[in-house]
Scaffold this motif. Structure first.
Motif, mmCIF file in Angstrom:
data_model
loop_
_atom_site.group_PDB
_atom_site.id
_atom_site.type_symbol
_atom_site.label_atom_id
_atom_site.label_comp_id
_atom_site.label_asym_id
_atom_site.label_seq_id
_atom_site.Cartn_x
_atom_site.Cartn_y
_atom_site.Cartn_z
ATOM 1 N N PRO A 21 34.323 32.224 26.642
ATOM 2 C CA PRO A 21 32.871 32.392 26.769
ATOM 3 C C PRO A 21 32.512 33.793 27.242
ATOM 4 N N THR A 22 31.431 34.327 26.700
ATOM 5 C CA THR A 22 30.965 35.664 27.050
ATOM 6 C C THR A 22 29.589 35.571 27.675
ATOM 7 N N ALA A 390 25.369 22.751 28.091
ATOM 8 C CA ALA A 390 24.762 23.991 28.591
ATOM 9 C C ALA A 390 25.689 25.176 28.386
ATOM 10 N N ILE A 391 26.990 24.974 28.520
ATOM 11 C CA ILE A 391 27.945 26.078 28.377
ATOM 12 C C ILE A 391 27.995 26.573 26.938
ATOM 13 N N VAL A 392 28.106 25.663 25.981
ATOM 14 C CA VAL A 392 28.226 26.092 24.586
ATOM 15 C C VAL A 392 26.923 26.720 24.099
ATOM 16 N N GLU A 393 25.784 26.220 24.562
ATOM 17 C CA GLU A 393 24.518 26.819 24.151
ATOM 18 C C GLU A 393 24.358 28.220 24.748
ATOM 19 N N ALA A 420 31.064 30.484 17.870
ATOM 20 C CA ALA A 420 30.236 29.871 18.905
ATOM 21 C C ALA A 420 29.321 28.809 18.319
ATOM 22 N N ALA A 421 28.765 29.069 17.132
ATOM 23 C CA ALA A 421 27.906 28.079 16.480
ATOM 24 C C ALA A 421 28.705 26.840 16.091
ATOM 25 N N LEU A 422 29.934 27.038 15.605
ATOM 26 C CA LEU A 422 30.775 25.897 15.240
ATOM 27 C C LEU A 422 31.136 25.075 16.472
ATOM 28 N N GLU A 427 30.503 20.163 19.722
ATOM 29 C CA GLU A 427 30.158 19.537 21.005
ATOM 30 C C GLU A 427 28.980 18.589 20.832
ATOM 31 N N ALA A 428 28.003 18.983 20.019
ATOM 32 C CA ALA A 428 26.865 18.105 19.776
ATOM 33 C C ALA A 428 27.281 16.833 19.051
#
Length: 503
Positions: A21-22, A390-393, A420-422, A427-428
């Protein structure tokens, strides 16, 4: 010679899409670096207004040095701040004499036992029974208020196993990791695969106890020769899974070992049963004596022969938790000398880029002739479903910001946004999110073999497409973290990991 084609036309399954994560920022800086940049520019403007241009240029130059020390990173992702912090910490450790340890009756500790050093010094061990009546060890670490249970496994490996079965094992392993995020109170998990030379004691005991006294002389000589020569060059492979839980309840009250053991004892059979479906083989909780032997042999490899001999004669080694530490150790900048062994520990700074097959770590996990004892530990930190979204978004927004911050985004920024979108989509759809890392420890009995072991690990890392870096200045802590003790390193550092990730 013609190659046989797969009649079903199935392509080998690959795995990937792991990413670090960035945090969003300008000019390649993170959130904290961007705040320093904006704050510094305000200071420069104020200096120009209140002083003179020369002073403002000096302040701007100092700001540029600070920003360069944050923005410029090497291939391991380390900047000057990270390296400087490690150097300062190592200097303070040597100045205080904390790199040396002497224990036992003639040691420098007042209690006269071989207590574990460093991060595990205050740990306490108790033994309890699960709902199946199996004994299991429970390690309590007061510094992080956590309990750890260790599960021993006996994986058969992937030799002569169909590809479909291997894919099923990998899928079940991913499901098992994803389910850890739903386990109440879990904060970390680790998988330790240890390879070590076989002492031959178990083979000798098996042959001598089952040898028929009326067997032919030729068969008896053949078995005796096998027992004498087979252990030379052979190795044993052991695997352990450590699960770490918080000692606090939902309301914040800490649970006593007996109270927590009653709750965990009811959940442990299900955890071990689910673990067997991942190809780990028969899984059983590790009792207190076995855990003491594991830790004792790690710090003193020469003790392995004595412990195996004791088990061969039916004796129980009189080991307690206060006697499993080293009698002496000395930590250097890039190595760790402990009792009869010398160890070097590497940390993973980069996962394999792109997609890989399930056998990517096969050579790294296999025994190596230049390394007496090798320990590969995968560290996991499960993330609950509420925090994962929240982390992936946030990671997706940060990747999109980096791509749109310039008119000509780099190929890496574009691919990072897609990854990141994948991840957000998966996750969703219900996939779990896990932070992971790796520690590799190589131990030699002869200090003259240290360079051979270093070269071997570096070559094995290349075959696994991993980026490894020696844990400079913290070899003793990294060595302890690679053991199945449940030490969660991010909880032992002064600067929170959330702040470090945003630099």
């Amino acid at each position: 010679m013609a190659a046989a084609a797969d009649p079903a036309g199935h392509a080998p399954r690959t795995y990937g899409n792991w990413r670090r994560p960035t945090s969003p920022g300008l000019l390649g800086l993170g959130t904290v670096g961007t705040m320093i940049l904006l704050g510094g520019l305000i200071v420069v403007v104020l200096v120009v207004m209140l002083a003179d241009l020369i002073t403002a240029l000096l302040v701007a130059a100092a700001l540029g040095v600070v920003l360069l020390s944050i923005a410029v990173r090497d291939k391991h992702g380390m900047n000057a701040v990270d390296k400087g912090t490690a150097r300062v910490g190592w200097w303070r450790q040597r100045t205080a004499g904390e790199h040396l340890y002497r224990s036992g009756p003639l040691g420098r500790t007042p209690w006269g036992t071989h207590q574990l050093p460093g991060l595990a010094a205050a740990s306490r061990l108790t033994e309890h029974h699960d709902s199946y009546g199996r004994p299991f060890a429970l390690v309590y670490v007061p510094a992080t208020t956590s309990y750890t249970v260790v599960i021993g496994t006996e994986p058969d490996g992937a030799a002569l196993v169909d590809e479909e079965q291997v894919d099923a094992w990998v899928s079940d392993w991913g499901l098992w990791l994803a389910n850890l995020g739903d386990e109440p109170g879990i904060i970390a998990a680790s998988v330790t695969v240890e390879t070590a030379p076989d002492t031959g004691t178990r083979l000798r005991r098996e042959v001598t106890t089952h040898l028929d006294p009326d067997a032919p002389e030729f068969a008896r000589r053949l078995l005796a020769e096998t027992v004498r020569d087979y252990p030379a060059g052979s190795s044993t492979v052991r695997a352990y899974v450590a699960l770490t839980f918080t000692a606090a309840r939902g309301g914040g009250k800490r649970r006593k070992p007996a109270e927590f053991a009653r709750e965990l004892g009811a959940r442990l059979p299900a955890l071990t049963a689910e673990l067997q479906a991942t190809g780990a083989g028969p899984a059983h909780p590790v009792d207190a004596l076995e855990l003491c032997e594991i830790v004792r042999v790690a710090y003193d490899p020469a003790a392995a022969t004595a412990i195996d001999e004791a088990h061969a004669t039916g004796e129980v080694p009189p080991l307690t938790w206060s006697d499993v530490g080293p009698s002496a150790h000395e930590t250097s900048w890039d190595a760790y000398r402990h009792d009869s062994g010398l160890s070097v520990t590497w940390a993973m700074t980069g996962a394999p880029r792109g997609n890989v097959q399930s056998s990517i770590l096969a050579r790294l996990l296999a025994p190596h002739r230049d390394i007496a004892r090798k320990r590969v530990t995968l560290l996991y930190r499960p993330i609950d479903a509420a925090s994962a979204a929240a982390i992936v978004e946030a990671d997706l927004r940060a990747a999109q910001f980096r791509q749109t911050a310039t008119d000509k985004p780099t190929a890496r920024d574009v691919l990072a946004t897609r990854a990141a979108a994948l991840t957000a989509q998966e996750e969703a759809a219900g996939a779990g999110l896990v932070n992971f890392g790796m520690l590799v420890t190589a131990t030699v009995m002869d200090t003259g073999r240290e360079m051979d072991a270093r070269a071997a690990v570096e070559n094995l890392a290349a075959t696994a497409r991993l980026r490894l870096r020696p844990v400079y200045g913290s070899q003793d802590s990294a060595f302890a973290a690679a053991l199945p003790l449940g030490l969660v390193l991010p909880r032992h550092v002064s600067l929170p990991s959330e702040v470090r990730d945003r630099l």
